[in-house]
Design a protein around this motif. Structure first.
Motif, short mmCIF file in Angstrom:
data_model
loop_
_atom_site.label_atom_id
_atom_site.label_comp_id
_atom_site.label_asym_id
_atom_site.label_seq_id
_atom_site.Cartn_x
_atom_site.Cartn_y
_atom_site.Cartn_z
N ASN A 166 4.78 12.80 -0.24
CA ASN A 166 3.97 11.89 0.57
C ASN A 166 2.61 12.57 0.82
O ASN A 166 2.49 13.44 1.69
CB ASN A 166 4.69 11.62 1.90
N PRO A 167 1.58 12.19 0.04
CA PRO A 167 0.30 12.90 0.16
C PRO A 167 -0.40 12.67 1.50
O PRO A 167 -1.15 13.54 1.96
CB PRO A 167 -0.54 12.34 -1.00
N ALA A 168 -0.14 11.54 2.14
CA ALA A 168 -0.76 11.27 3.44
C ALA A 168 -0.19 12.23 4.49
O ALA A 168 -0.94 12.86 5.26
CB ALA A 168 -0.52 9.82 3.85
N ARG A 169 1.13 12.37 4.48
CA ARG A 169 1.76 13.32 5.41
C ARG A 169 1.36 14.74 5.04
O ARG A 169 1.09 15.57 5.92
CB ARG A 169 3.29 13.16 5.35
N GLY A 170 1.29 15.01 3.74
CA GLY A 170 0.91 16.35 3.28
C GLY A 170 -0.46 16.74 3.80
O GLY A 170 -0.66 17.87 4.26
N ASP B 166 11.08 1.35 -17.94
CA ASP B 166 12.05 0.56 -18.71
C ASP B 166 13.47 0.79 -18.19
O ASP B 166 13.66 1.44 -17.15
CB ASP B 166 11.92 0.86 -20.22
N ASP B 167 14.45 0.26 -18.94
CA ASP B 167 15.85 0.35 -18.50
C ASP B 167 16.24 1.78 -18.13
O ASP B 167 15.92 2.72 -18.86
CB ASP B 167 16.79 -0.10 -19.64
N GLY B 168 16.93 1.92 -17.02
CA GLY B 168 17.49 3.22 -16.66
C GLY B 168 16.54 4.16 -15.95
O GLY B 168 16.89 5.31 -15.69
N CYS B 169 15.32 3.71 -15.63
CA CYS B 169 14.40 4.58 -14.88
C CYS B 169 14.87 4.72 -13.43
O CYS B 169 15.60 3.87 -12.91
CB CYS B 169 12.99 4.00 -14.88
N VAL B 170 14.45 5.80 -12.80
CA VAL B 170 14.66 5.96 -11.36
C VAL B 170 13.27 5.83 -10.74
O VAL B 170 12.38 6.61 -11.06
CB VAL B 170 15.28 7.34 -11.03
N CYS B 171 13.09 4.80 -9.91
CA CYS B 171 11.74 4.46 -9.45
C CYS B 171 11.56 4.73 -7.95
O CYS B 171 12.38 4.27 -7.14
CB CYS B 171 11.47 2.98 -9.71
N LEU B 172 10.51 5.45 -7.63
CA LEU B 172 10.27 5.81 -6.24
C LEU B 172 8.96 5.23 -5.74
O LEU B 172 7.97 5.18 -6.48
CB LEU B 172 10.19 7.33 -6.10
N VAL B 173 8.97 4.82 -4.47
CA VAL B 173 7.78 4.31 -3.80
C VAL B 173 7.75 4.98 -2.43
O VAL B 173 8.78 5.06 -1.76
CB VAL B 173 7.89 2.77 -3.64
N VAL B 174 6.59 5.48 -2.01
CA VAL B 174 6.50 6.17 -0.72
C VAL B 174 5.56 5.43 0.22
O VAL B 174 4.45 5.04 -0.19
CB VAL B 174 6.01 7.64 -0.90
N PHE B 175 5.99 5.23 1.46
CA PHE B 175 5.14 4.59 2.48
C PHE B 175 4.91 5.56 3.62
O PHE B 175 5.77 6.37 3.96
CB PHE B 175 5.83 3.34 3.03
N HIS C 208 0.79 -1.24 0.00
CA HIS C 208 0.00 0.00 0.00
C HIS C 208 0.83 1.29 0.00
O HIS C 208 0.70 2.11 0.91
CB HIS C 208 -0.95 0.01 1.22
N PRO C 209 1.64 1.49 -1.01
CA PRO C 209 2.37 2.77 -1.08
C PRO C 209 1.40 3.94 -1.25
O PRO C 209 0.38 3.79 -1.93
CB PRO C 209 3.27 2.61 -2.31
N VAL C 210 1.75 5.07 -0.66
CA VAL C 210 0.88 6.25 -0.80
C VAL C 210 1.23 7.04 -2.05
O VAL C 210 0.49 7.93 -2.47
CB VAL C 210 0.93 7.16 0.45
N ASN C 211 2.36 6.72 -2.65
CA ASN C 211 2.74 7.33 -3.93
C ASN C 211 3.77 6.44 -4.61
O ASN C 211 4.51 5.71 -3.92
CB ASN C 211 3.34 8.73 -3.69
N ILE C 212 3.79 6.46 -5.92
CA ILE C 212 4.89 5.85 -6.67
C ILE C 212 5.15 6.76 -7.87
O ILE C 212 4.28 7.54 -8.26
CB ILE C 212 4.58 4.41 -7.18
N GLY C 213 6.34 6.64 -8.43
CA GLY C 213 6.61 7.44 -9.63
C GLY C 213 7.95 7.15 -10.24
O GLY C 213 8.82 6.50 -9.62
N GLU C 214 8.09 7.58 -11.47
CA GLU C 214 9.39 7.61 -12.16
C GLU C 214 9.27 8.77 -13.12
O GLU C 214 8.19 9.03 -13.66
CB GLU C 214 9.68 6.27 -12.84
N ASN C 215 10.35 9.52 -13.34
CA ASN C 215 10.17 10.76 -14.12
C ASN C 215 10.74 10.70 -15.53
O ASN C 215 11.00 11.71 -16.14
CB ASN C 215 10.72 11.97 -13.35
N LYS C 216 10.90 9.47 -16.06
CA LYS C 216 11.44 9.37 -17.42
C LYS C 216 10.32 9.23 -18.46
O LYS C 216 10.27 9.97 -19.43
CB LYS C 216 12.38 8.16 -17.49
N ASN C 217 9.44 8.29 -18.23
CA ASN C 217 8.42 8.01 -19.25
C ASN C 217 7.00 8.43 -18.84
O ASN C 217 6.15 8.65 -19.70
CB ASN C 217 8.40 6.51 -19.57
#
Ligand code: SF4
Ligand code: SF4
Lengths: 211, 234
Positions: free
Chosen positions: A194-198, A74-83, A48-57
């Protein structure tokens, strides 16, 4: 790039704020990293992440749905997950350890708490990046309370004025703290916000007596 | 970024989306202060303009430095964003080794912005204190003399939302560098956020953290932690 390092706020408010990032190392394991990142996002889903994202595609959750982000990674993305919960962080770390994707993983959060979570799942912190704070013309900064929200987008795309605009709307009953948080969250295209904290921070600002 | 004055109706919706307050509404038209604008494109990306009046223009040298350092969608050497891998992949690259510390000065962060002229004041401090500039970093590519920290003079007046100087120092020079940077802060017309990177010891202790503790140098309780899951396929 240390866009998740300088989040401001009390220890209490930072307790439930973890950004988990994965990326490949150029010249080492970029090739073939795409499927691993997609698996990373899939593993995160059950915690249950409160946010996920990658800013390439694509971008982050409020603007894109979960499946679109995963499918376009895809290859080379920077992937974020927030709890917003330590138990979910521990569960995710455990799953990552078991899966052994081989990609570097960085957890931004209270350092001692993150170390304790790692210990629980048999991981050890390898390297730390510490924030010594802000120096220079501090009078140019936006207010302390606004910064607790604005610094959740380390790239500075959520402005202090925007925070005050939404606080005003919450006070007038034109939107809820959750709606305000989701609205500013859209500007953080990496998915670090983090939208929950926000929402909690927005509510606290709206409840405080106006200056 | 420019405003198409023909299209703009002066509603002011774009104003609060600018992190550096470069947009003002004058005589019912939005006007962007081109000296303050960092070309981050946040105002346009927010899609709040009802008339699509905010327009990116093709940038040439030296102004293109602004967007390279400020637009989150920039790709630098294969990494999205303007930053580098720094400690994020240290478990694979070994960029930061035992006996060394990484230091980053994030000029203009949070959200104040910085000229490259201010930034150069800090590259010069590093050069005076034996720091090695990180090769794979956009700011390092603008340094024309690493022994002095001198930045390409043609870009000194450019303004960026943040510019990150990254170096490595022997751990016994960490305190000296941190103190020199803090001492130089009052020469600046902006702010910087300061970071220290160090590999953990087997027992979970951290040499840089101990040095900072001993020197009474404060750091935040929250930080970034590489949890050691990275490796190259066997
Ligand atoms: S491009 Fe960025 S700095 Fe320039 S006016 Fe738009 S929001 Fe402001
Ligand atoms: S949002 Fe568009 S129409 Fe409104 S002031 Fe800004 S540029 Fe002009």
């Amino acid at each position: 790039m240390s866009h998740t390092l300088h989040r401001e706020g009390s220890v209490e408010s930072l307790k439930n704020d973890f950004v988990v990032l994965t990326m490949a190392a150029q010249g080492h394991n970029v090739e073939g990293s795409g499927p691993k990142f997609r698996r990373y996002f899939e593993l995160a889903r059950q915690f249950h992440p409160v946010n996920i994202g990658e800013n390439k595609n694509t971008g982050a959750l409020p603007a894109f749905d979960y499946d679109t982000i995963v499918n376009k990674t895809d290859d080379g993305c920077v992937c974020l997950v927030v709890f917003d919960d330590e138990k979910n962080l521990i569960g995710f770390l455990q799953a990552l350890k078991k899966e052994d994707l081989g990609m570097s993983v960085v957890v931004s959060g209270l350092m001692d708490e993150v170390a304790a979570c790692c210990e629980q799942v048999g991981l050890k912190v390898h390297t730390v990046n510490m924030s010594l704070g802000v120096f220079g013309k501090r009078e140019k900064l936006v207010g302390d309370k606004e910064r607790e929200i604005t610094t959740m987008c380390g790239h500075g795309m959520i402005t202090g004025e925007m925070v005050l605009y939404h606080v005003n709307r919450i006070r007038k009953g034109l939107e809820t703290a959750e709606q305000a948080s989701e609205s500013v969250c859209k500007l953080c295209i990496c998915g670090a916000f983090n939208p929950a904290r926000g929402a909690k921070l927005f509510q606290a600002m709206a409840d405080a007596p106006a200056d | 970024m420019i405003v198409d004055a023909e299209k703009c109706v002066g509603c002011g919706m774009c104003r609060i989306y600018c992190p550096v307050s470069a947009i003002q509404v004058v005589n019912k038209k939005a006007v962007i202060d081109q000296d303050l604008c960092t070309e981050c494109a946040n105002c346009q990306r927010a899609k709040v303009c009802p008339r699509d009046a905010l327009q990116k223009v093709p940038l040439t040298w030296p102004r293109v430095v602004r967007s390279q350092m400020s637009d989150v969608t920039t790709v630098y050497r294969g990494v999205n964003g303007r930053g580098t891998e720094e400690m994020k992949t240290n478990d694979v690259t070994g960029r930061f080794k035992k006996g060394y510390a990484g230091i980053a000065v994030e000029m203009g962060r949070p959200q104040v912005s910085s000229t490259l002229r201010d930034l150069e004041k800090m590259t010069k401090v590093f050069a005076q204190h034996g720091a090695e500039f990180e090769d794979c970093n956009p700011i390092t590519s603008y340094i024309v003399d690493r022994s002095t920290g001198k930045i390409d003079p043609s870009i000194l007046d450019e303004r960026v939302i943040s510019g990150i100087i990254e170096v490595t120092v022997p751990i016994d020079r960490l305190q000296e560098n941190v103190e020199a940077l803090i001492a130089a802060a009052d020469q600046l017309d902006t702010v910087f956020s300061l970071d220290v990177v160090c590999v953990n010891n087997e027992d979970g202790t951290n040499d840089a953290r101990e040095i900072l503790d001993k020197a009474g140098i404060w750091y935040r309780p929250n930080g970034k932690n590489n949890v050691g899951l990275g490796h190259v396929d066997k």
